[in-house]
Motif scaffolding. Structure first.
Motif, mmCIF file in Angstrom:
data_model
loop_
_atom_site.group_PDB
_atom_site.id
_atom_site.type_symbol
_atom_site.label_atom_id
_atom_site.label_comp_id
_atom_site.label_asym_id
_atom_site.label_seq_id
_atom_site.Cartn_x
_atom_site.Cartn_y
_atom_site.Cartn_z
ATOM 1 N N UNK A 137 34.097 -61.176 -37.841
ATOM 2 C CA UNK A 137 34.305 -59.844 -37.294
ATOM 3 C C UNK A 137 33.071 -59.392 -36.530
ATOM 4 N N UNK A 138 33.300 -58.664 -35.478
ATOM 5 C CA UNK A 138 32.206 -58.098 -34.702
ATOM 6 C C UNK A 138 32.684 -56.822 -34.039
ATOM 7 N N UNK A 139 31.757 -56.099 -33.485
ATOM 8 C CA UNK A 139 32.066 -54.870 -32.761
ATOM 9 C C UNK A 139 31.688 -55.043 -31.304
ATOM 10 N N UNK A 140 32.351 -54.302 -30.452
ATOM 11 C CA UNK A 140 32.048 -54.266 -29.029
ATOM 12 C C UNK A 140 31.310 -52.977 -28.730
ATOM 13 N N UNK A 141 30.288 -53.048 -27.904
ATOM 14 C CA UNK A 141 29.581 -51.833 -27.502
ATOM 15 C C UNK A 141 30.416 -51.151 -26.439
ATOM 16 N N UNK A 142 30.868 -49.938 -26.735
ATOM 17 C CA UNK A 142 31.669 -49.164 -25.801
ATOM 18 C C UNK A 142 30.778 -48.346 -24.876
ATOM 19 N N UNK A 143 29.811 -47.622 -25.463
ATOM 20 C CA UNK A 143 28.964 -46.705 -24.700
ATOM 21 C C UNK A 143 27.497 -46.904 -25.033
ATOM 22 N N UNK A 144 26.648 -46.674 -24.061
ATOM 23 C CA UNK A 144 25.224 -46.427 -24.263
ATOM 24 C C UNK A 144 25.072 -44.954 -23.927
ATOM 25 N N UNK A 145 24.746 -44.141 -24.930
ATOM 26 C CA UNK A 145 24.834 -42.688 -24.801
ATOM 27 C C UNK A 145 23.475 -42.062 -24.545
ATOM 28 N N UNK A 146 23.462 -41.125 -23.605
ATOM 29 C CA UNK A 146 22.283 -40.349 -23.252
ATOM 30 C C UNK A 146 22.524 -38.900 -23.663
ATOM 31 N N UNK A 147 21.630 -38.314 -24.450
ATOM 32 C CA UNK A 147 21.630 -36.870 -24.657
ATOM 33 C C UNK A 147 20.974 -36.261 -23.421
ATOM 34 N N UNK A 148 21.554 -35.179 -22.895
ATOM 35 C CA UNK A 148 20.989 -34.601 -21.671
ATOM 36 C C UNK A 148 21.424 -33.145 -21.512
ATOM 37 N N UNK A 149 20.802 -32.470 -20.576
ATOM 38 C CA UNK A 149 21.120 -31.066 -20.309
ATOM 39 C C UNK A 149 22.295 -30.917 -19.343
ATOM 40 N N UNK A 150 22.431 -31.867 -18.410
ATOM 41 C CA UNK A 150 23.448 -31.743 -17.362
ATOM 42 C C UNK A 150 24.192 -33.075 -17.210
ATOM 43 N N UNK A 151 25.204 -33.330 -18.060
ATOM 44 C CA UNK A 151 25.904 -34.617 -18.013
ATOM 45 C C UNK A 151 26.458 -35.004 -16.641
ATOM 46 N N UNK A 152 27.125 -34.094 -15.904
ATOM 47 C CA UNK A 152 27.644 -34.523 -14.603
ATOM 48 C C UNK A 152 26.543 -34.954 -13.624
ATOM 49 N N UNK A 153 25.437 -34.205 -13.582
ATOM 50 C CA UNK A 153 24.354 -34.545 -12.654
ATOM 51 C C UNK A 153 23.708 -35.879 -13.025
ATOM 52 N N UNK A 154 23.461 -36.099 -14.312
ATOM 53 C CA UNK A 154 22.828 -37.349 -14.721
ATOM 54 C C UNK A 154 23.795 -38.519 -14.523
ATOM 55 N N UNK A 155 25.072 -38.308 -14.754
ATOM 56 C CA UNK A 155 26.065 -39.358 -14.497
ATOM 57 C C UNK A 155 26.099 -39.712 -13.013
ATOM 58 N N UNK A 156 26.030 -38.722 -12.144
ATOM 59 C CA UNK A 156 26.017 -39.013 -10.704
ATOM 60 C C UNK A 156 24.785 -39.836 -10.320
ATOM 61 N N UNK A 157 23.609 -39.493 -10.895
ATOM 62 C CA UNK A 157 22.397 -40.280 -10.635
ATOM 63 C C UNK A 157 22.624 -41.731 -11.037
ATOM 64 N N UNK A 158 23.070 -41.960 -12.287
ATOM 65 C CA UNK A 158 23.248 -43.326 -12.773
ATOM 66 C C UNK A 158 24.405 -44.037 -12.073
ATOM 67 N N UNK A 159 25.402 -43.294 -11.618
ATOM 68 C CA UNK A 159 26.461 -43.900 -10.816
ATOM 69 C C UNK A 159 25.903 -44.458 -9.515
ATOM 70 N N UNK A 160 24.986 -43.719 -8.890
ATOM 71 C CA UNK A 160 24.351 -44.208 -7.657
ATOM 72 C C UNK A 160 23.414 -45.376 -7.947
ATOM 73 N N UNK A 161 22.740 -45.359 -9.110
ATOM 74 C CA UNK A 161 21.861 -46.477 -9.477
ATOM 75 C C UNK A 161 22.678 -47.760 -9.622
ATOM 76 N N UNK A 162 23.777 -47.684 -10.368
ATOM 77 C CA UNK A 162 24.545 -48.884 -10.720
ATOM 78 C C UNK A 162 25.658 -49.233 -9.741
ATOM 79 N N UNK A 163 26.143 -48.243 -8.984
ATOM 80 C CA UNK A 163 27.325 -48.468 -8.155
ATOM 81 C C UNK A 163 28.615 -48.410 -8.950
ATOM 82 N N UNK A 164 28.546 -48.004 -10.212
ATOM 83 C CA UNK A 164 29.729 -47.896 -11.068
ATOM 84 C C UNK A 164 30.392 -46.543 -10.846
ATOM 85 N N UNK A 165 31.688 -46.442 -11.113
ATOM 86 C CA UNK A 165 32.375 -45.161 -10.926
ATOM 87 C C UNK A 165 31.924 -44.117 -11.948
ATOM 88 N N UNK A 166 31.919 -42.867 -11.510
ATOM 89 C CA UNK A 166 31.559 -41.737 -12.366
ATOM 90 C C UNK A 166 32.843 -41.070 -12.833
#
Length: 133
Positions: free
Chosen positions: A1-30
């Motif tokens: 048995x094993x687990x799959x990592x679903x999320x790497x979670x960031x605590x933050x003040x502005x989730x949409x803004x930080x997600x947009x930053x990391x979306x631009x870093x990675x090219x992944x969808x926000x």
């Protein structure tokens, strides 16, 4: 048995803004609201063989060095070019660990540290040069 990592979670003040930053870093969808009714955001889609980056609103600010961080490796540009791109997106250089260790520590707009490694392009060139000599 094993687990799959679903999320790497960031605590933050502005989730949409930080997600947009990391979306631009990675090219992944926000995804602005991956769970309807919650003030959260995500970058990436589950089930693509990699975890999502997940951003959750918290009231307290970042106070100490991260105990865990991401390392990013540019695929199609040099390390210097990627650092310039990321600082243009709002990252700040924290510490340049070249030449002794090979990476540069940056912080995202909310202060979360991450490293920019030597690029695929540069590693391929170094390998080709080593083979040629």
């Amino acid at each position: 048995m094993s687990s799959t990592i679903l999320n790497i979670t960031f605590d933050c003040a502005d989730p949409p803004a930080l997600a947009r930053f990391w979306g631009r870093v990675t090219g992944w969808p926000v995804i602005e609201e991956p769970r309807p009714g919650y003030a959260e955001s995500a970058v990436g889609t589950p089930g693509e063989g990699r975890p999502r980056l997940y951003f959750v609103r918290v009231s307290e600010g970042k106070a100490v060095k991260n105990r865990m961080h991401l390392d990013v490796m540019p695929a199609d540009r040099t390390q210097d070019e990627e650092i310039a791109r990321l600082t243009g997106l709002g990252a700040k250089i924290v510490s340049d660990m070249r030449p002794e260790l090979g990476w540069v520590i940056l912080a995202d707009p909310e202060g979360n540290e991450f490293c920019v490694e030597v690029s695929v392009v540069e590693l391929d060139a170094a390998r080709a040069e080593a083979v040629a000599t």
